[in-house]
Design an enzyme around this catalytic site. Structure first.
Site, PDB file in Angstrom:
ATOM      1  N   GLU A  20       1.910   0.586 -10.903  1.00  0.00           N
ATOM      2  CA  GLU A  20       3.375   0.457 -10.873  1.00  0.00           C
ATOM      3  C   GLU A  20       4.040   1.591 -11.655  1.00  0.00           C
ATOM      4  OE1 GLU A  20       3.028  -1.995  -8.371  1.00  0.00           O
ATOM      5  OE2 GLU A  20       5.006  -2.444  -9.155  1.00  0.00           O
ATOM      6  N   GLY A  44      -4.198  11.687  -1.935  1.00  0.00           N
ATOM      7  CA  GLY A  44      -3.446  12.838  -2.456  1.00  0.00           C
ATOM      8  C   GLY A  44      -2.042  12.483  -2.914  1.00  0.00           C
ATOM      9  N   ALA A  71       0.840  -1.194   0.000  1.00  0.00           N
ATOM     10  CA  ALA A  71       0.000   0.000   0.000  1.00  0.00           C
ATOM     11  C   ALA A  71       0.878   1.248   0.000  1.00  0.00           C
ATOM     12  CB  ALA A  71      -0.921  -0.013   1.220  1.00  0.00           C
ATOM     13  N   GLU A  85      -2.242   6.988  -1.992  1.00  0.00           N
ATOM     14  CA  GLU A  85      -3.201   7.642  -1.081  1.00  0.00           C
ATOM     15  C   GLU A  85      -4.079   8.599  -1.880  1.00  0.00           C
ATOM     16  OE1 GLU A  85      -1.001   9.620   1.981  1.00  0.00           O
ATOM     17  OE2 GLU A  85      -0.003   7.765   2.628  1.00  0.00           O
ATOM     18  N   LEU A 132     -12.409  -7.700 -35.266  1.00  0.00           N
ATOM     19  CA  LEU A 132     -13.454  -8.724 -35.131  1.00  0.00           C
ATOM     20  C   LEU A 132     -14.855  -8.140 -35.256  1.00  0.00           C
ATOM     21  CD1 LEU A 132     -11.781 -10.864 -32.343  1.00  0.00           C
ATOM     22  CD2 LEU A 132     -12.006 -11.420 -34.757  1.00  0.00           C
ATOM     23  N   GLY A 182      -0.165   9.717  -5.577  1.00  0.00           N
ATOM     24  CA  GLY A 182      -0.085   8.555  -6.472  1.00  0.00           C
ATOM     25  C   GLY A 182       1.274   8.573  -7.130  1.00  0.00           C
ATOM     26  N   SER A 183       1.342   9.283  -8.261  1.00  0.00           N
ATOM     27  CA  SER A 183       2.632   9.385  -8.958  1.00  0.00           C
ATOM     28  C   SER A 183       3.664  10.072  -8.072  1.00  0.00           C
ATOM     29  CB  SER A 183       2.469  10.184 -10.251  1.00  0.00           C
ATOM     30  OG  SER A 183       1.544   9.550 -11.085  1.00  0.00           O
TER      31      SER A 183
HETATM   32  C1  LIG Z   1      -6.622  -1.443 -10.295  1.00  0.00           C
HETATM   33  C2  LIG Z   1      -5.543  -0.686  -9.586  1.00  0.00           C
HETATM   34  C3  LIG Z   1      -4.720  -1.364  -8.693  1.00  0.00           C
HETATM   35  C4  LIG Z   1      -3.731  -0.674  -7.984  1.00  0.00           C
HETATM   36  N1  LIG Z   1      -2.958  -1.346  -7.075  1.00  0.00           N
HETATM   37  C5  LIG Z   1      -2.112  -0.658  -6.283  1.00  0.00           C
HETATM   38  C6  LIG Z   1      -1.397  -1.307  -5.214  1.00  0.00           C
HETATM   39  O1  LIG Z   1      -1.491  -2.514  -5.019  1.00  0.00           O
HETATM   40  N2  LIG Z   1      -0.641  -0.524  -4.381  1.00  0.00           N
HETATM   41  C7  LIG Z   1      -0.518   0.830  -4.561  1.00  0.00           C
HETATM   42  O2  LIG Z   1       0.178   1.462  -3.777  1.00  0.00           O
HETATM   43  N3  LIG Z   1      -1.152   1.462  -5.579  1.00  0.00           N
HETATM   44  C8  LIG Z   1      -1.942   0.760  -6.440  1.00  0.00           C
HETATM   45  N4  LIG Z   1      -2.619   1.401  -7.455  1.00  0.00           N
HETATM   46  C9  LIG Z   1      -2.450   2.839  -7.622  1.00  0.00           C
HETATM   47  C10 LIG Z   1      -1.618   3.216  -8.830  1.00  0.00           C
HETATM   48  O3  LIG Z   1      -0.274   2.823  -8.638  1.00  0.00           O
HETATM   49  C11 LIG Z   1      -1.794   4.735  -9.023  1.00  0.00           C
HETATM   50  O4  LIG Z   1      -3.100   4.916  -9.503  1.00  0.00           O
HETATM   51  C12 LIG Z   1      -0.789   5.305 -10.002  1.00  0.00           C
HETATM   52  O5  LIG Z   1       0.493   5.318  -9.428  1.00  0.00           O
HETATM   53  C13 LIG Z   1      -1.138   6.743 -10.431  1.00  0.00           C
HETATM   54  O6  LIG Z   1      -1.349   7.546  -9.328  1.00  0.00           O
HETATM   55  P1  LIG Z   1      -2.659   8.471  -9.235  1.00  0.00           P
HETATM   56  O7  LIG Z   1      -3.830   7.547  -9.410  1.00  0.00           O
HETATM   57  O8  LIG Z   1      -2.625   9.253  -8.001  1.00  0.00           O
HETATM   58  O9  LIG Z   1      -2.600   9.393 -10.488  1.00  0.00           O
HETATM   59  P2  LIG Z   1      -1.884  10.819 -10.595  1.00  0.00           P
HETATM   60  O10 LIG Z   1      -0.517  10.765 -10.033  1.00  0.00           O
HETATM   61  O11 LIG Z   1      -2.826  11.837 -10.044  1.00  0.00           O
HETATM   62  O12 LIG Z   1      -1.785  10.969 -12.152  1.00  0.00           O
HETATM   63  C14 LIG Z   1      -2.869  11.392 -12.991  1.00  0.00           C
HETATM   64  C15 LIG Z   1      -2.314  11.578 -14.398  1.00  0.00           C
HETATM   65  O13 LIG Z   1      -1.281  12.592 -14.394  1.00  0.00           O
HETATM   66  C16 LIG Z   1      -0.071  12.068 -14.931  1.00  0.00           C
HETATM   67  N5  LIG Z   1       1.084  12.637 -14.237  1.00  0.00           N
HETATM   68  C17 LIG Z   1       1.289  12.719 -12.904  1.00  0.00           C
HETATM   69  N6  LIG Z   1       2.494  13.273 -12.636  1.00  0.00           N
HETATM   70  C18 LIG Z   1       3.073  13.547 -13.828  1.00  0.00           C
HETATM   71  C19 LIG Z   1       4.330  14.128 -14.220  1.00  0.00           C
HETATM   72  N7  LIG Z   1       5.220  14.517 -13.337  1.00  0.00           N
HETATM   73  N8  LIG Z   1       4.567  14.259 -15.564  1.00  0.00           N
HETATM   74  C20 LIG Z   1       3.672  13.839 -16.491  1.00  0.00           C
HETATM   75  N9  LIG Z   1       2.467  13.292 -16.165  1.00  0.00           N
HETATM   76  C21 LIG Z   1       2.178  13.134 -14.859  1.00  0.00           C
HETATM   77  C22 LIG Z   1      -0.169  10.572 -14.713  1.00  0.00           C
HETATM   78  O14 LIG Z   1       0.661   9.867 -15.608  1.00  0.00           O
HETATM   79  C23 LIG Z   1      -1.642  10.307 -14.959  1.00  0.00           C
HETATM   80  O15 LIG Z   1      -1.894  10.212 -16.317  1.00  0.00           O
HETATM   81  C24 LIG Z   1      -3.566   0.726  -8.198  1.00  0.00           C
HETATM   82  C25 LIG Z   1      -4.371   1.390  -9.125  1.00  0.00           C
HETATM   83  C26 LIG Z   1      -5.344   0.708  -9.810  1.00  0.00           C
HETATM   84  C27 LIG Z   1      -6.208   1.473 -10.787  1.00  0.00           C
END
Ligand SMILES: Cc1cc2nc3c(=O)[nH]c(=O)nc-3n(C[C@H](O)[C@H](O)[C@H](O)COP(=O)(O)OP(=O)(O)OC[C@H]3O[C@@H](n4cnc5c(N)ncnc54)[C@H](O)[C@@H]3O)c2cc1C
Length: 417
Positions: free
Chosen positions: A394, A143, A138, A141, A369, A145-146
């Site tokens: 990931e 707020g 995990a 959160e 298809l 992600g990336s």
């Molecule tokens: C089905 C599923 C399973 C998951 N499993 C796990 C898990 O087991 N553990 C876990 O910790 N997480 C998990 N995740 C979370 C996943 O890793 C995150 O959703 C992902 O890292 C993106 O983070 P965010 O959703 O906050 O998107 P954001 O970071 O808000 O990104 C939104 C968009 O902005 C883009 N972006 C962000 N920053 C930049 C930048 N600097 N330059 C260019 N573009 C950018 C991104 O590429 C994306 O297109 C899971 C998600 C899903 C959908």
């Protein structure tokens, strides 16, 4: 680095067995578990648990053995086996594959950051018992992600009780419910021990099932990989033993990314597996298209001059070439892991390429298809939905592309953000 493209025979044999499992315990149930989201795919789990348990047992045994100094050290094949397993099982069904009863991402983190004692303590449960056990990681959160440095979950050390106290909320955690509520599993939770230290303050903590203050608060309803368990978890004064922190509790500020390095090491191991999973879904779609075209009397004349081909034949060859390129990148990233070489660049390259390819290939399959490709009668529309995740978790495609660019151009995170 010399690379041998021949897959060793004992792995090929393993592949035949895994293919049997995919054909018999995944494909026939694909639609059912897609529609009944978050239901345990019991046919698959029953087959996989004894197998994975034995593999984990063998891996733990190796940890306790002292290497014979007279025996030449050969590179392992553990990561290659895992990569091909991920590819074949995702060919079977990518959502069901993620329900693999194993430590999964928790295992990658424990392997990457844990001490030998921690590996034995936390991973032994995945090597014994009749009931399957799951693991999860995990990080994400609401707020953060990336930008993982934005995580708000805190870990505070209580000297009086010699425990860490965790507070915060994690979302989109794959297998979090299976690990915490349906088995005696663990979740590796990333929390900050010092917010002012940014990434250097991030540390991984092993939270075990049954820990008071840890609650699964939501099950996500998803577009694809619907068989997979994806949950949000809340931590409210969750107390865990002092030695459940992976690696050192020290925060090294001076130009250090500290605990974040552990997260990166985890991703270096897990990204090639995500790429492999994408490849399995893409291959399923390509094979199905070729089968249907053959039934309609359309063959693919390999080796014929490109200009003599029809548009459909060209499309199929493009799909195949794309999948092959992604496969080779994934093989390289995996071989480097087995050789214990640093593979961040290669792992991100493989992950981005495979994520884009599976999207393109499955969309093309639906297109070629026609209406039946779009209908729920066949699984192609499902593969198109399932493949999409590989560009998101990931590290998204954008984030992995940034990593590739930084590594090739020699820029730091601050110089190219
Ligand atoms: C089905 C599923 C399973 C998951 N499993 C796990 C898990 O087991 N553990 C876990 O910790 N997480 C998990 N995740 C979370 C996943 O890793 C995150 O959703 C992902 O890292 C993106 O983070 P965010 O959703 O906050 O998107 P954001 O970071 O808000 O990104 C939104 C968009 O902005 C883009 N972006 C962000 N920053 C930049 C930048 N600097 N330059 C260019 N573009 C950018 C991104 O590429 C994306 O297109 C899971 C998600 C899903 C959908």
């Amino acid at each position: 680095m010399p690379i041998d493209f021949e897959i060793p025979e004992f792995i090929q044999q393993q592949q035949m067995m895994i293919r049997w499992i995919a054909e018999n315990t995944m494909r026939p149930y694909s639609r059912q578990y897609d529609e009944q989201e978050h239901t345990r795919p019991k046919e698959f789990i029953e087959q996989m648990w004894p197998l994975l348990k034995e593999q984990q047992k063998a891996a733990l045994k190796k940890l306790t053995e002292t290497p014979d100094p007279d025996k030449p050290r050969r590179p392992g094949t553990g990561n290659l086996r895992l990569m091909l397993l991920a590819e074949m099982l995702s060919w079977g069904d990518a959502g069901i594959y993620l329900c693999l009863p194993s430590a999964l991402l928790a295992g990658s983190a424990i392997e990457a950051v844990g001490t030998p004692e921690q590996k034995i303590r936390f991973l032994t449960r995945y090597a014994e018992g009749d009931e399957p056990v799951w693991g999860a990681m995990a990080m994400t959160e609401p707020g953060a992600g990336s930008d993982t440095s934005a995580i708000q979950t805190t870990a505070h050390f209580d000297e009086a009780t010699n425990e860490w106290v965790l507070n915060g909320e994690k979302i989109f955690c794959t297998n979090g419910g299976l690990a915490l509520e349906e088995s005696n599993g663990v979740v590796v939770v990333w929390a900050t021990v010092d917010r002012s230290a940014g990434r250097a303050g991030m540390k991984p903590f092993v939270v075990e099932a049954g820990t008071p203050g840890v609650t699964v608060v939501k099950q996500e309803i998803k577009h694809g990989i619907r068989a997979s368990d994806t949950v949000a978890i809340s931590f409210q004064n969750a107390r865990i033993p002092a030695d459940n922190i992976l690696g050192s509790p020290e925060v090294q500020r001076e130009g250090s990314t500290g605990g974040f390095r552990g997260a990166m090491a985890t991703f270096d191991a897990s990204r090639p597996l995500v790429a492999a999973s994408a490849l399995g879904v893409g291959r399923a779609a390509l094979e199905f298209v070729k089968e249907k075209l053959a039934e309609a009397g359309i063959d693919i004349p390999y080796g014929a001059p490109y200009h003599t081909l029809t548009a459909i034949q060209r499309d199929v060859l493009d799909m195949e070439a794309d999948l092959c390129a992604a496969y080779l990148l994934t093989l390289r990233a995996t071989a480097m892991l087995d050789e214990k070489q640093h593979n961040s660049l290669e792992a991100s390259m493989a992950k981005v390429k495979a994520g884009k390819v599976v999207t393109r290939v499955t969309q093309k399959a639906v297109e070629l298809l026609g209406p039946l490709g779009y209908s729920r009668e066949w699984l192609v529309e499902k593969w198109m939905r399932d493949g999409r995740i590989n560009s998101i978790y990931e590290g998204t495609d954008q984030i992995n592309t940034l990593i590739v660019a930084r590594r090739i151009l020699g820029y730091t995170r601050r110089e190219l953000a």
